[in-house]
Design a protein around this motif. Structure first.
Motif, PDB file in Angstrom:
ATOM      1  N   LEU A   1      51.197 -16.665 -28.934  1.00  0.00           N
ATOM      2  CA  LEU A   1      50.552 -16.883 -27.633  1.00  0.00           C
ATOM      3  C   LEU A   1      49.047 -17.052 -27.800  1.00  0.00           C
ATOM      4  CD1 LEU A   1      51.335 -15.101 -24.322  1.00  0.00           C
ATOM      5  CD2 LEU A   1      48.984 -15.114 -25.131  1.00  0.00           C
ATOM      6  N   LEU A   2      48.417 -16.195 -28.617  1.00  0.00           N
ATOM      7  CA  LEU A   2      46.974 -16.284 -28.812  1.00  0.00           C
ATOM      8  C   LEU A   2      46.599 -17.565 -29.546  1.00  0.00           C
ATOM      9  CD1 LEU A   2      46.207 -12.574 -29.797  1.00  0.00           C
ATOM     10  CD2 LEU A   2      45.927 -13.661 -27.570  1.00  0.00           C
ATOM     11  N   GLN A   3      47.393 -17.950 -30.529  1.00  0.00           N
ATOM     12  CA  GLN A   3      47.095 -19.190 -31.257  1.00  0.00           C
ATOM     13  C   GLN A   3      47.245 -20.407 -30.351  1.00  0.00           C
ATOM     14  OE1 GLN A   3      48.672 -19.297 -35.454  1.00  0.00           O
ATOM     15  NE2 GLN A   3      49.537 -17.320 -34.883  1.00  0.00           N
ATOM     16  N   THR A   4      48.186 -20.360 -29.406  1.00  0.00           N
ATOM     17  CA  THR A   4      48.338 -21.461 -28.448  1.00  0.00           C
ATOM     18  C   THR A   4      47.107 -21.569 -27.561  1.00  0.00           C
ATOM     19  OG1 THR A   4      50.738 -21.152 -28.432  1.00  0.00           O
ATOM     20  CG2 THR A   4      49.770 -22.361 -26.598  1.00  0.00           C
ATOM     21  N   LEU A   5      46.566 -20.430 -27.146  1.00  0.00           N
ATOM     22  CA  LEU A   5      45.330 -20.453 -26.354  1.00  0.00           C
ATOM     23  C   LEU A   5      44.193 -21.079 -27.142  1.00  0.00           C
ATOM     24  CD1 LEU A   5      45.235 -16.968 -24.556  1.00  0.00           C
ATOM     25  CD2 LEU A   5      45.518 -19.213 -23.521  1.00  0.00           C
ATOM     26  N   VAL A   6      44.079 -20.682 -28.407  1.00  0.00           N
ATOM     27  CA  VAL A   6      43.018 -21.241 -29.240  1.00  0.00           C
ATOM     28  C   VAL A   6      43.167 -22.755 -29.358  1.00  0.00           C
ATOM     29  CG1 VAL A   6      42.103 -21.300 -31.589  1.00  0.00           C
ATOM     30  CG2 VAL A   6      42.644 -19.105 -30.519  1.00  0.00           C
ATOM     31  N   ASP A   7      44.393 -23.222 -29.563  1.00  0.00           N
ATOM     32  CA  ASP A   7      44.630 -24.667 -29.672  1.00  0.00           C
ATOM     33  C   ASP A   7      44.281 -25.377 -28.365  1.00  0.00           C
ATOM     34  OD1 ASP A   7      45.486 -24.320 -32.260  1.00  0.00           O
ATOM     35  OD2 ASP A   7      47.620 -24.213 -31.730  1.00  0.00           O
ATOM     36  N   ASP A   8      44.595 -24.770 -27.224  1.00  0.00           N
ATOM     37  CA  ASP A   8      44.268 -25.391 -25.932  1.00  0.00           C
ATOM     38  C   ASP A   8      42.759 -25.557 -25.775  1.00  0.00           C
ATOM     39  OD1 ASP A   8      46.938 -25.490 -25.332  1.00  0.00           O
ATOM     40  OD2 ASP A   8      46.945 -23.669 -24.104  1.00  0.00           O
ATOM     41  N   TYR A   9      41.992 -24.549 -26.164  1.00  0.00           N
ATOM     42  CA  TYR A   9      40.538 -24.664 -26.051  1.00  0.00           C
ATOM     43  C   TYR A   9      39.987 -25.694 -27.033  1.00  0.00           C
ATOM     44  CZ  TYR A   9      40.016 -20.748 -22.834  1.00  0.00           C
ATOM     45  OH  TYR A   9      40.062 -19.947 -21.734  1.00  0.00           O
ATOM     46  N   ARG A  10      40.584 -25.754 -28.215  1.00  0.00           N
ATOM     47  CA  ARG A  10      40.122 -26.749 -29.174  1.00  0.00           C
ATOM     48  C   ARG A  10      40.383 -28.171 -28.672  1.00  0.00           C
ATOM     49  NH1 ARG A  10      42.257 -23.866 -34.802  1.00  0.00           N
ATOM     50  NH2 ARG A  10      40.580 -22.299 -34.920  1.00  0.00           N
ATOM     51  N   ASP A  11      41.503 -28.356 -27.939  1.00  0.00           N
ATOM     52  CA  ASP A  11      41.776 -29.665 -27.354  1.00  0.00           C
ATOM     53  C   ASP A  11      40.704 -30.058 -26.346  1.00  0.00           C
ATOM     54  OD1 ASP A  11      44.037 -29.849 -28.889  1.00  0.00           O
ATOM     55  OD2 ASP A  11      45.401 -29.145 -27.295  1.00  0.00           O
ATOM     56  N   GLN A  12      40.039 -29.047 -25.772  1.00  0.00           N
ATOM     57  CA  GLN A  12      38.946 -29.298 -24.814  1.00  0.00           C
ATOM     58  C   GLN A  12      37.585 -29.323 -25.506  1.00  0.00           C
ATOM     59  OE1 GLN A  12      39.275 -26.647 -21.342  1.00  0.00           O
ATOM     60  NE2 GLN A  12      41.381 -26.184 -21.981  1.00  0.00           N
ATOM     61  N   GLN A  13      37.608 -29.420 -26.847  1.00  0.00           N
ATOM     62  CA  GLN A  13      36.381 -29.452 -27.647  1.00  0.00           C
ATOM     63  C   GLN A  13      35.590 -28.152 -27.505  1.00  0.00           C
ATOM     64  OE1 GLN A  13      36.141 -32.110 -29.656  1.00  0.00           O
ATOM     65  NE2 GLN A  13      38.010 -32.817 -28.651  1.00  0.00           N
ATOM     66  N   LEU A  14      36.303 -27.035 -27.333  1.00  0.00           N
ATOM     67  CA  LEU A  14      35.679 -25.719 -27.257  1.00  0.00           C
ATOM     68  C   LEU A  14      36.115 -24.927 -28.484  1.00  0.00           C
ATOM     69  CD1 LEU A  14      36.288 -24.933 -23.466  1.00  0.00           C
ATOM     70  CD2 LEU A  14      34.159 -25.721 -24.545  1.00  0.00           C
ATOM     71  N   ALA A  15      35.149 -24.484 -29.285  1.00  0.00           N
ATOM     72  CA  ALA A  15      35.445 -23.833 -30.563  1.00  0.00           C
ATOM     73  C   ALA A  15      35.768 -22.354 -30.341  1.00  0.00           C
ATOM     74  CB  ALA A  15      34.258 -23.969 -31.513  1.00  0.00           C
ATOM     75  N   VAL A  16      37.022 -21.989 -30.574  1.00  0.00           N
ATOM     76  CA  VAL A  16      37.471 -20.593 -30.526  1.00  0.00           C
ATOM     77  C   VAL A  16      38.232 -20.333 -31.821  1.00  0.00           C
ATOM     78  CG1 VAL A  16      38.822 -18.865 -29.305  1.00  0.00           C
ATOM     79  CG2 VAL A  16      37.642 -20.648 -28.013  1.00  0.00           C
ATOM     80  N   THR A  17      37.876 -19.270 -32.517  1.00  0.00           N
ATOM     81  CA  THR A  17      38.543 -18.950 -33.783  1.00  0.00           C
ATOM     82  C   THR A  17      39.488 -17.769 -33.590  1.00  0.00           C
ATOM     83  OG1 THR A  17      36.688 -17.528 -34.430  1.00  0.00           O
ATOM     84  CG2 THR A  17      36.634 -19.819 -35.165  1.00  0.00           C
ATOM     85  N   PHE A  18      40.459 -17.687 -34.515  1.00  0.00           N
ATOM     86  CA  PHE A  18      41.477 -16.631 -34.432  1.00  0.00           C
ATOM     87  C   PHE A  18      41.712 -16.052 -35.820  1.00  0.00           C
ATOM     88  CE2 PHE A  18      45.941 -15.443 -35.079  1.00  0.00           C
ATOM     89  CZ  PHE A  18      46.073 -14.440 -34.138  1.00  0.00           C
ATOM     90  N   LYS A  19      41.899 -14.729 -35.867  1.00  0.00           N
ATOM     91  CA  LYS A  19      42.235 -14.038 -37.110  1.00  0.00           C
ATOM     92  C   LYS A  19      43.302 -12.999 -36.814  1.00  0.00           C
ATOM     93  CE  LYS A  19      40.349 -11.181 -40.826  1.00  0.00           C
ATOM     94  NZ  LYS A  19      39.146 -10.472 -41.358  1.00  0.00           N
TER      95      LYS A  19
END
Length: 444
Positions: free
Chosen positions: A308-326
């Protein structure tokens, strides 16, 4: 069936029944020991302690006149050792020749009877199988060729009285501890479930009622707790509905104020009034959304939190918003996925709106799942770290009021986390920035 026979299941009856069963188990263990020990508690006669008694009795009877020996043998007989005197060996009906020992092999016999006295001994295994005469037997030849026969009527255990008593007490303690452990475990199980459910209700106000089980006293406590829980849940629902209704009803007068402001001649006052009305309208909309979430709780389900968290990160990246996950690639959690998603989105939106470089970290321990949303920015003054969770509280300065929001986002997020039995906290990062820490219980 047992409950019908014993009546109401109470703690007093369980304790009394535990004591009674423990006594029965102790007696059963001892009886089993006595019954089964006959197959192995047959030590050689020289380990039974009988030969010392035989030596003393033989010396006394041998020194007496033959006419008195029969009476002395009867007088020397005890419940633990029968003594018989006869002039003929054949009178005793022994099963053939026995094992010969010399008195010198036993120090006490050697001192009393001399080292060369021959003694024939019989062990229980020397008799025919099943014979009622299968006892220890010692046959001693006297100086005048008469005979003394020694027979212990009871089994000789090869143990002293103290050792046998220790075995009996030990078996009784083992039986008592075993029964007490099983009984207390059965009694403690409903208490532990009751305590766990009570703790769960402390973190999840929508927790289901507790199953009614256990003795009568525990059942009554569970019934009282369930009643209290239902009343609290009903009170919260009624309060939430009331506040939602009030917020909804405020829309009508605000609409009238907006219409009346259109007829104002003073444009400066008109714009100020319209701005205030729009701000109040935004607050009411946020409040209604907040109350709506409180009355329509999502059901718990098992889901992959990491995905779920990785999907959120991918959604923001699609909007050209840099969010990282660990974090781990997969982590199954039993909770409310949509509510958790709204919480993380709220925290990420704050991080992107008021700071930069948002980052999500996921970790877990044996009983806890931790999600941290970090950023680099101005942070929050230490004195305001708790106040930002108050409804309608907004920061000035570092978190500009003009950027939007009415101060319900963090309140709603913490309420959503607490509904799942977790907690949401904030702290400033070293070097600038904020860390929003979401802790969720891991019930796996």
């Amino acid at each position: 069936m047992i409950r019908r026979l014993l009546g109401r299941d109470t703690l007093r009856k369980r304790i009394a029944l535990t004591i009674f069963v423990a006594l029965l188990a102790s007696l059963a263990f001892n009886a089993l020991f006595v019954q089964l020990a006959g197959s192995w508690a047959r030590p050689p006669i020289d380990r039974t302690g009988l030969l010392e008694q035989i030596a003393v009795t033989t010396r006394v009877i041998e020194r007496a006149p033959p006419a008195l020996r029969s009476q002395l043998a009867q007088a020397a007989s005890t419940p633990t050792l029968e003594v018989t005197w006869s002039t003929q060996r054949s009178d005793f009906g022994l099963p053939g020749p026995g094992v010969q020992l010399t008195s010198g092999q036993v120090p006490a016999m050697g001192q009393l009877l001399g080292p060369a006295r021959v003694i024939e001994v019989y062990n229980p295994d020397d008799w025919p199988k099943g014979s009622p005469e299968a006892h220890y037997v010692a046959l001693v030849a006297l100086a005048d060729d008469s005979w003394l026969l020694f027979v212990p009527p009871e089994r000789s255990w090869g143990l002293s009285v103290t050792a046998r008593l220790a075995v009996v007490i030990g078996l009784g303690l083992v039986a008592t501890l075993l029964v007490a452990w099983l009984a207390t475990r059965q009694l403690a199980a409903p208490l532990q479930r009751f305590a766990s459910a009570a703790r769960r209700f402390g973190g999840d106000l929508q927790a289901p009622p507790i199953d009614i089980e256990g003795p009568e006293e525990i059942r009554q406590a569970i019934i009282a707790f369930n009643t209290m829980q239902a009343q609290i849940q009903h009170f919260i629902r009624e309060r939430t509905h009331m506040l939602a209704a009030i917020s909804h009803d405020l829309r009508a007068p605000l609409t009238r104020l907006r219409l009346r402001s259109e007829f104002m001649a003073d444009l400066d006052h008109k714009h100020k009034l319209i701005r205030d009305v729009e701000e109040m309208q935004s607050m009411i909309n946020e409040a209604l959304a907040f109350f709506r979430e409180g009355t329509q709780l999502e059901q718990r389900t098992a889901y992959d939190l990491s995905e779920l968290l990785q999907t959120l990160v991918d959604d923001y990246r699609d909007q050209q918003l840099a969010v990282t996950f660990k974090g781990p690639a997969h982590l199954v959690h039993d909770g409310r996925p949509l509510a958790t998603k709204r919480v993380i989105v709220n925290l990420l939106e704050n991080a992107m709106k008021y700071a930069r470089d948002p980052h999500i970290t996921l970790s877990h321990t044996a009983h806890l799942i931790v999600i941290e949303v970090c950023d680099r920015g101005p942070g929050i003054p230490e004195e305001a770290l708790l106040r930002v969770f108050d409804p309608f509280y907004r920061l000035e300065g570092s978190r500009n009021r003009d950027t939007g929001g009415v101060g319900l986002g963090l309140s709603a997020a913490r309420a959503s986390v607490r509904e799942q039995g977790g907690e949401l906290t904030l702290r400033n990062r070293n070097g600038g920035g904020l860390v929003a820490r979401v802790e969720l219980p891991d019930g796996r």
